[in-house]
Motif scaffolding. Structure first.
Motif, PDB file in Angstrom:
ATOM      1  N   GLY A 154      -1.503   9.479  -7.459  1.00 52.61           N
ATOM      2  CA  GLY A 154      -2.884   9.002  -7.431  1.00 52.61           C
ATOM      3  C   GLY A 154      -3.395   8.828  -6.011  1.00 52.61           C
ATOM      4  O   GLY A 154      -4.536   9.204  -5.702  1.00 52.61           O
ATOM      5  N   LEU A 155      -2.562   8.274  -5.133  1.00 57.03           N
ATOM      6  CA  LEU A 155      -2.964   8.092  -3.740  1.00 57.03           C
ATOM      7  C   LEU A 155      -3.165   9.434  -3.046  1.00 57.03           C
ATOM      8  O   LEU A 155      -4.100   9.609  -2.254  1.00 57.03           O
ATOM      9  CB  LEU A 155      -1.907   7.261  -2.993  1.00 57.03           C
ATOM     10  CG  LEU A 155      -1.852   5.779  -3.358  1.00 57.03           C
ATOM     11  CD1 LEU A 155      -0.665   5.113  -2.691  1.00 57.03           C
ATOM     12  CD2 LEU A 155      -3.152   5.073  -2.973  1.00 57.03           C
ATOM     13  N   PHE A 199      -6.415  10.801  -4.221  1.00 57.42           N
ATOM     14  CA  PHE A 199      -7.512  10.022  -3.645  1.00 57.42           C
ATOM     15  C   PHE A 199      -7.778  10.420  -2.194  1.00 57.42           C
ATOM     16  O   PHE A 199      -8.922  10.675  -1.807  1.00 57.42           O
ATOM     17  CB  PHE A 199      -7.199   8.528  -3.733  1.00 57.42           C
ATOM     18  CG  PHE A 199      -8.195   7.649  -3.029  1.00 57.42           C
ATOM     19  CD1 PHE A 199      -9.396   7.312  -3.638  1.00 57.42           C
ATOM     20  CD2 PHE A 199      -7.939   7.167  -1.749  1.00 57.42           C
ATOM     21  CE1 PHE A 199     -10.323   6.514  -2.988  1.00 57.42           C
ATOM     22  CE2 PHE A 199      -8.859   6.373  -1.093  1.00 57.42           C
ATOM     23  CZ  PHE A 199     -10.043   6.045  -1.702  1.00 57.42           C
ATOM     24  N   ASP A 201     -11.021  12.113  -0.843  1.00 56.63           N
ATOM     25  CA  ASP A 201     -11.784  11.228   0.036  1.00 56.63           C
ATOM     26  C   ASP A 201     -11.933  11.862   1.415  1.00 56.63           C
ATOM     27  O   ASP A 201     -12.965  11.704   2.074  1.00 56.63           O
ATOM     28  CB  ASP A 201     -11.095   9.879   0.144  1.00 56.63           C
ATOM     29  CG  ASP A 201     -11.929   8.871   0.919  1.00 56.63           C
ATOM     30  OD1 ASP A 201     -13.097   8.662   0.535  1.00 56.63           O
ATOM     31  OD2 ASP A 201     -11.425   8.316   1.911  1.00 56.63           O
ATOM     32  N   LEU A 243     -14.324  13.061  -6.567  1.00 60.49           N
ATOM     33  CA  LEU A 243     -13.443  11.897  -6.491  1.00 60.49           C
ATOM     34  C   LEU A 243     -13.633  10.953  -7.674  1.00 60.49           C
ATOM     35  O   LEU A 243     -12.662  10.507  -8.291  1.00 60.49           O
ATOM     36  CB  LEU A 243     -13.689  11.147  -5.176  1.00 60.49           C
ATOM     37  CG  LEU A 243     -12.883   9.860  -4.966  1.00 60.49           C
ATOM     38  CD1 LEU A 243     -11.389  10.162  -5.012  1.00 60.49           C
ATOM     39  CD2 LEU A 243     -13.259   9.201  -3.643  1.00 60.49           C
ATOM     40  N   ALA A 257     -10.751  10.084 -10.409  1.00 60.79           N
ATOM     41  CA  ALA A 257     -10.244   8.723 -10.540  1.00 60.79           C
ATOM     42  C   ALA A 257     -10.416   8.208 -11.966  1.00 60.79           C
ATOM     43  O   ALA A 257      -9.533   7.541 -12.514  1.00 60.79           O
ATOM     44  CB  ALA A 257     -10.958   7.795  -9.556  1.00 60.79           C
ATOM     45  N   MET A 310      -6.012   0.052 -10.853  1.00 59.67           N
ATOM     46  CA  MET A 310      -6.255   1.133  -9.905  1.00 59.67           C
ATOM     47  C   MET A 310      -7.113   0.693  -8.717  1.00 59.67           C
ATOM     48  O   MET A 310      -7.113   1.358  -7.678  1.00 59.67           O
ATOM     49  CB  MET A 310      -6.944   2.307 -10.617  1.00 59.67           C
ATOM     50  CG  MET A 310      -6.050   3.059 -11.581  1.00 59.67           C
ATOM     51  SD  MET A 310      -6.972   4.289 -12.568  1.00 59.67           S
ATOM     52  CE  MET A 310      -7.625   5.366 -11.286  1.00 59.67           C
ATOM     53  N   LEU A 332      -6.014   0.340  -4.524  1.00 66.68           N
ATOM     54  CA  LEU A 332      -5.269   1.546  -4.129  1.00 66.68           C
ATOM     55  C   LEU A 332      -4.154   1.885  -5.113  1.00 66.68           C
ATOM     56  O   LEU A 332      -3.043   2.255  -4.700  1.00 66.68           O
ATOM     57  CB  LEU A 332      -4.703   1.386  -2.712  1.00 66.68           C
ATOM     58  CG  LEU A 332      -5.726   1.465  -1.569  1.00 66.68           C
ATOM     59  CD1 LEU A 332      -5.054   1.226  -0.237  1.00 66.68           C
ATOM     60  CD2 LEU A 332      -6.449   2.812  -1.582  1.00 66.68           C
ATOM     61  N   PHE A 333      -4.421   1.726  -6.389  1.00 64.00           N
ATOM     62  CA  PHE A 333      -3.489   2.081  -7.458  1.00 64.00           C
ATOM     63  C   PHE A 333      -2.268   1.150  -7.520  1.00 64.00           C
ATOM     64  O   PHE A 333      -1.410   1.318  -8.389  1.00 64.00           O
ATOM     65  CB  PHE A 333      -2.983   3.536  -7.312  1.00 64.00           C
ATOM     66  CG  PHE A 333      -4.036   4.579  -7.464  1.00 64.00           C
ATOM     67  CD1 PHE A 333      -4.283   5.181  -8.687  1.00 64.00           C
ATOM     68  CD2 PHE A 333      -4.806   4.981  -6.379  1.00 64.00           C
ATOM     69  CE1 PHE A 333      -5.260   6.157  -8.839  1.00 64.00           C
ATOM     70  CE2 PHE A 333      -5.789   5.947  -6.512  1.00 64.00           C
ATOM     71  CZ  PHE A 333      -6.014   6.533  -7.744  1.00 64.00           C
TER      72      PHE A 333
END
Length: 259
Positions: free
Chosen positions: A52-53, A56, A60, A68, A72, A229, A232-233
């Motif tokens: 996920g990061l 992102f 981003d 994005l 997400a 989430m 930052l998840f």
């Protein structure tokens, strides 16, 4: 791992008397499983969080909120496959079998019949399809203008609100349909030798037989995952394992283990 052959799995009986209390008991059991083997929960949720990061920061970095935001919003679709190893951990805790990393990691591949990986592929396809649809909705309502630096103001405008409403309705319908297909099928594919189509049919039948309660469960899962989430998840390091273990116990409530 013992194999339970189910030649007529799609027709197996499912519980139709699920209650809200059952959901909270499943959550309690999920929390106990997480505390019993926290390293397993952190390992699988850590992989999901890292993915996920990565997604992102890639999106981003391109400053493309039109991709994005849908990514997400749809990322939790992949959570059931990410939790596959957690189902095996709960299965072993419940049955008193030793918990070995080799066995748990092997379980993620399914029973060697490609059924679980096929469901994983379907999950990825649904996620990709949702991102494309959401991007199309964005284009319809906001066109070439984009979100720009004042994206919060844009989302609060008439077209922005309309986009959020339509996107939420379509996304919610897609998410619940996928939830109905997977909430029981993923743990079933870990537990039994069944094909993914039969497991999916059982899952949909269970949700349909307990629609109000399962709508509540789906909403609770969605709110918990999205809240986790936000930082930052990182909240998923706890929320995902607990929900994954809880889903195993919900599966046990749905299908009689003796059948």
């Amino acid at each position: 791992m013992e194999t339970t052959v189910q030649p007529q799995a799609a027709a197996m009986p499912v519980a139709s008397d699920l209650t809200i209390g059952d959901l909270f008991r499943a959550l309690g059991a999920g929390w106990r499983d997480y505390r019993t083997r926290p390293t397993c929960g952190l390992f699988f949720s850590g992989i999901f969080v890292a993915a996920g990061l990565f997604l992102f920061f890639v999106l981003d970095g391109r400053s493309d909120m039109a991709w994005l935001i849908p990514a997400a919003a749809g990322f939790p679709i992949l959570a059931p496959f990410a939790a596959a190893g957690l189902y095996e951990v709960s299965r072993r805790i419940q049955s008193g079998e030793p918990i070995r990393w080799a066995s748990i990691l092997t379980a993620v591949r399914g029973r060697g019949d490609d059924q679980l990986p096929l469901m994983g592929v379907i999950a990825f396809v649904v996620f990709s399809f949702w991102v494309i649809i959401a991007h199309g909705i964005f284009g319809i309502f906001l066109g070439e203008s984009g979100l720009g630096a004042d994206w919060l103001e844009t989302l609060g405008s008439g077209p922005g609100v309309a986009m959020l409403v339509v996107g939420s309705l379509i996304g919610g319908a897609m998410a619940f349909a996928f939830f109905s297909m997977t909430v029981i099928s993923f743990p079933m594919l870990i537990d039994r030798e069944v094909d993914f189509i039969s497991a999916t049919i059982v899952s949909v039948r269970f949700v349909r037989s307990n629609l109000a309660v399962m709508l509540f469960w789906a909403a609770m899962v969605a709110v918990s995952v999205f809240a986790a989430m936000i930082p930052l998840f990182l909240g998923l390091l706890v929320v995902l394992p607990v929900l994954g273990h809880a889903t195993w116990h919900l599966y046990r409530r749905a299908v009689d283990p003796a059948i």
